[in-house]
Design a protein around this motif. Sequence first.
Motif, PDB file in Angstrom:
ATOM      1  N   ALA A   1       0.829  -1.200   0.000  1.00  0.00           N
ATOM      2  CA  ALA A   1       0.000   0.000   0.000  1.00  0.00           C
ATOM      3  C   ALA A   1       0.870   1.260   0.000  1.00  0.00           C
ATOM      4  CB  ALA A   1      -0.932  -0.006   1.208  1.00  0.00           C
ATOM      5  N   MET A   2       1.941   1.229   0.793  1.00  0.00           N
ATOM      6  CA  MET A   2       2.828   2.407   0.867  1.00  0.00           C
ATOM      7  C   MET A   2       3.529   2.640  -0.464  1.00  0.00           C
ATOM      8  SD  MET A   2       2.580   4.033   3.657  1.00  0.00           S
ATOM      9  CE  MET A   2       4.059   5.048   3.570  1.00  0.00           C
ATOM     10  N   LYS A   3       4.005   1.572  -1.063  1.00  0.00           N
ATOM     11  CA  LYS A   3       4.694   1.696  -2.349  1.00  0.00           C
ATOM     12  C   LYS A   3       3.736   2.285  -3.393  1.00  0.00           C
ATOM     13  CE  LYS A   3       7.344  -1.077  -5.569  1.00  0.00           C
ATOM     14  NZ  LYS A   3       7.509  -2.425  -6.108  1.00  0.00           N
ATOM     15  N   ARG A   4       2.524   1.752  -3.373  1.00  0.00           N
ATOM     16  CA  ARG A   4       1.488   2.205  -4.307  1.00  0.00           C
ATOM     17  C   ARG A   4       1.189   3.691  -4.147  1.00  0.00           C
ATOM     18  NH1 ARG A   4      -4.680  -0.093  -3.601  1.00  0.00           N
ATOM     19  NH2 ARG A   4      -5.625   0.822  -5.482  1.00  0.00           N
ATOM     20  N   MET A   5       0.923   4.122  -2.920  1.00  0.00           N
ATOM     21  CA  MET A   5       0.499   5.496  -2.692  1.00  0.00           C
ATOM     22  C   MET A   5       1.651   6.486  -2.873  1.00  0.00           C
ATOM     23  SD  MET A   5      -2.655   5.061  -2.369  1.00  0.00           S
ATOM     24  CE  MET A   5      -3.204   6.695  -1.913  1.00  0.00           C
ATOM     25  N   LEU A   6       2.854   6.071  -2.475  1.00  0.00           N
ATOM     26  CA  LEU A   6       4.002   6.969  -2.656  1.00  0.00           C
ATOM     27  C   LEU A   6       4.261   7.195  -4.143  1.00  0.00           C
ATOM     28  CD1 LEU A   6       6.397   5.734   0.185  1.00  0.00           C
ATOM     29  CD2 LEU A   6       5.074   7.852   0.097  1.00  0.00           C
ATOM     30  N   ARG A   7       4.060   6.141  -4.935  1.00  0.00           N
ATOM     31  CA  ARG A   7       4.274   6.274  -6.373  1.00  0.00           C
ATOM     32  C   ARG A   7       3.289   7.293  -6.960  1.00  0.00           C
ATOM     33  NH1 ARG A   7       3.999   1.357 -10.771  1.00  0.00           N
ATOM     34  NH2 ARG A   7       4.358   2.679 -12.611  1.00  0.00           N
ATOM     35  N   ALA A   8       2.057   7.249  -6.496  1.00  0.00           N
ATOM     36  CA  ALA A   8       1.053   8.203  -6.992  1.00  0.00           C
ATOM     37  C   ALA A   8       1.392   9.630  -6.548  1.00  0.00           C
ATOM     38  CB  ALA A   8      -0.335   7.805  -6.489  1.00  0.00           C
ATOM     39  N   ILE A   9       1.841   9.759  -5.312  1.00  0.00           N
ATOM     40  CA  ILE A   9       2.184  11.100  -4.804  1.00  0.00           C
ATOM     41  C   ILE A   9       3.354  11.691  -5.584  1.00  0.00           C
ATOM     42  CG2 ILE A   9       3.141  12.323  -2.795  1.00  0.00           C
ATOM     43  CD1 ILE A   9       1.484  10.352  -1.033  1.00  0.00           C
ATOM     44  N   GLU A  10       4.274  10.820  -5.976  1.00  0.00           N
ATOM     45  CA  GLU A  10       5.468  11.306  -6.691  1.00  0.00           C
ATOM     46  C   GLU A  10       5.177  11.641  -8.145  1.00  0.00           C
ATOM     47  OE1 GLU A  10       8.040   8.022  -5.883  1.00  0.00           O
ATOM     48  OE2 GLU A  10       8.208   8.562  -3.759  1.00  0.00           O
ATOM     49  N   HIS A  11       4.022  11.241  -8.650  1.00  0.00           N
ATOM     50  CA  HIS A  11       3.696  11.506 -10.052  1.00  0.00           C
ATOM     51  C   HIS A  11       3.549  13.014 -10.273  1.00  0.00           C
ATOM     52  CE1 HIS A  11       1.803  11.451 -13.928  1.00  0.00           C
ATOM     53  NE2 HIS A  11       1.881  10.125 -13.993  1.00  0.00           N
ATOM     54  N   PRO A  12       4.282  13.575 -11.227  1.00  0.00           N
ATOM     55  CA  PRO A  12       4.299  15.041 -11.368  1.00  0.00           C
ATOM     56  C   PRO A  12       2.984  15.655 -11.831  1.00  0.00           C
ATOM     57  CG  PRO A  12       5.555  13.972 -13.126  1.00  0.00           C
ATOM     58  CD  PRO A  12       5.214  12.897 -12.153  1.00  0.00           C
ATOM     59  N   LEU A  13       2.059  14.854 -12.364  1.00  0.00           N
ATOM     60  CA  LEU A  13       0.815  15.428 -12.879  1.00  0.00           C
ATOM     61  C   LEU A  13      -0.349  15.342 -11.883  1.00  0.00           C
ATOM     62  CD1 LEU A  13       1.068  14.019 -16.516  1.00  0.00           C
ATOM     63  CD2 LEU A  13       1.363  16.417 -15.826  1.00  0.00           C
ATOM     64  N   VAL A  14      -0.072  14.797 -10.699  1.00  0.00           N
ATOM     65  CA  VAL A  14      -1.139  14.630  -9.707  1.00  0.00           C
ATOM     66  C   VAL A  14      -1.240  15.859  -8.799  1.00  0.00           C
ATOM     67  CG1 VAL A  14      -1.823  13.320  -7.647  1.00  0.00           C
ATOM     68  CG2 VAL A  14      -1.055  12.112  -9.703  1.00  0.00           C
TER      69      VAL A  14
END
Length: 591
Positions: A468-481
């Motif tokens: 879950a952490m890997k998943r959510m951190l990846r989304a947070i790091e996405h520059p378009l979010v």
Amino acid sequence: MGFNADVAAALERMGETLELLGESGFKVVAHSRAARVIRDYPQDLRSIASDEKALVGIEGVGKGIAKKIAEFAQTGKIAEADKLAAQVPAGLFDVLALQGLGPKTVRAMWQELGIESVADLSRAIDDGSLAGLPRMGAKTIENIRESIRFASATQGRTRIGTATAIAEMVLERLRQVEGVDRVEIAGSLRRGRETIGDLDFLAVAQGAAAERCSEAFRTMDEVERVLAAGETKSSVQLKIDRGSRSGPVRIGADLRVVPAEVFGSAWLYFTGSKSHNVRLRERAQKKKLTLNEYGLFPDDGEPAPQSRGVKPRASATETSIYKALGLPVLPPEIREDRGELELKETPALIEADDLIADLHAHTVASDGRLTIDELAQEAKSRGYKVLAITDHSQSQAIANGLKPDRLREHIGAIREADSRIKGIRLLAGSEVDILAGGKLDYEDDLLAELDVVVASPHLALKQTEKHAMKRMLRAIEHPLVHIIGHPTGRLINRREGLPLVIDEIVAAAAEHDVALEINANDRRLDLRDTHVRAAVEGGALLSINCDAHDAGHFDMLPYGVATGRRGWLTADRCINAWGERKLLNWLASKR
DNA sequence: GCCGTTTTCGGCCCGACTGTTTTCAGTCG
């Protein structure tokens, strides 16, 4: 869900075990207080579990509890707690939870009659053996029978939206009683908690009017059982049939009736929280004062100053009492004994009127009920200046999520509507699924065409913490979010949601300038209050949105705002409360 | 078990209501 909650649950259970074993009440209280503080603590305690000094620095945690936290971090359990628990039948905790039964009585039932569960208790009532206990008369037994019935018909705490609707109905009735000058909500509903145990009401009336008020309360059609009917206090259980699939709602309700001159101290007292009140009384004691629901009095060492003609220093308003205690006036939402008594001034918490934008809403294009135009008009009528239309992405097939070509068409329709509809700025967005591995549900070139990207988890909500952490951190790091929507995916009373380490999520959000949502829907309220507090402390931005699928969903904004206030959120940290220009610039900066 | 500008021991918030009692224990918030 997280480590703190697990430790808290273990300590809570240990406290109840000690209670059933007949240990000192102070020891019991110490455990339950430590459990509460740990559950609310904004930082994940695992990271400091081996640092005893740091743990002992937490209010309510001493050496004993600190050792238990360290042990729990290492082994996943507390040996002493397990050893104690082995001495108590598991079913006895359900008996202890029954209304009207406390540790003394439950222990006597267990020791004298061998009662180990609610089923055992029912049998003991039926075969008459329960009546053999001291102080166990016919009325007490009948009350226990009723409590068993009520407990089996009730499912936990009531969501704030449901509780608010019921409370408003009761308020309206009581306010119509002749001679009643004022009726207000108190308790956890006034504090804006996400779920409510009992409803609390406070009325101002005297003499015959006070009696009429109490009488009106106890004889409402919805009253299923009267638990107490005193001069100043009435306590009932309500059953409200709302014609919903889930059946009738059952909830307890208390009413206190007081004269106007003590309204402030009574409102303060009945609003709580209990532990906030304890703190206030401790503060009063240090000033050689004593505080109760009748006022703040000079402490002469004798009890009940109000009935001995002692003149209170303050009592008519909450403000006067806080002032007399040398404290800033503390808003109800933060009266939780989470450090608020250390504040030097009243915090400027966010208010509903501060919000000019809603950045998460659905239309008929996916699973909403309103068209773009209808949604825009509704938002405009509620005073919003900016509305982001964010229908579901393609993976949400069940919600009619938009394939890329439909989304491109939808973007065009939103832009067309924006040029046509005056008085509100419409933004083209999407609520994009964060897939199980952290990938987003559209390609970057399409995301880049959107004004607002709300990235949310909908599926795979039972992941391990690591995934879950890997998943959510990846989304947070996405520059378009821009925004992470309902970050844990929890549903109150129904689904735990993702097991996130919130301080790491907050740190990443702060670093990547991504806002974390407070979804105002009272089934979600996600982030929850303690997470908001962690986000505020950790320097992350927040975004309060109604996630409207229908016009009425905008009514849930107050619950989101209350959750923000409970997390000490101020307007400058909430992107919906920024000026229009600042908000649009921020959104554009990620394009 | 926690906590401490009067304390490392001895405290630990305060009152309403009920039911079973002849003066109060237990529960609740």
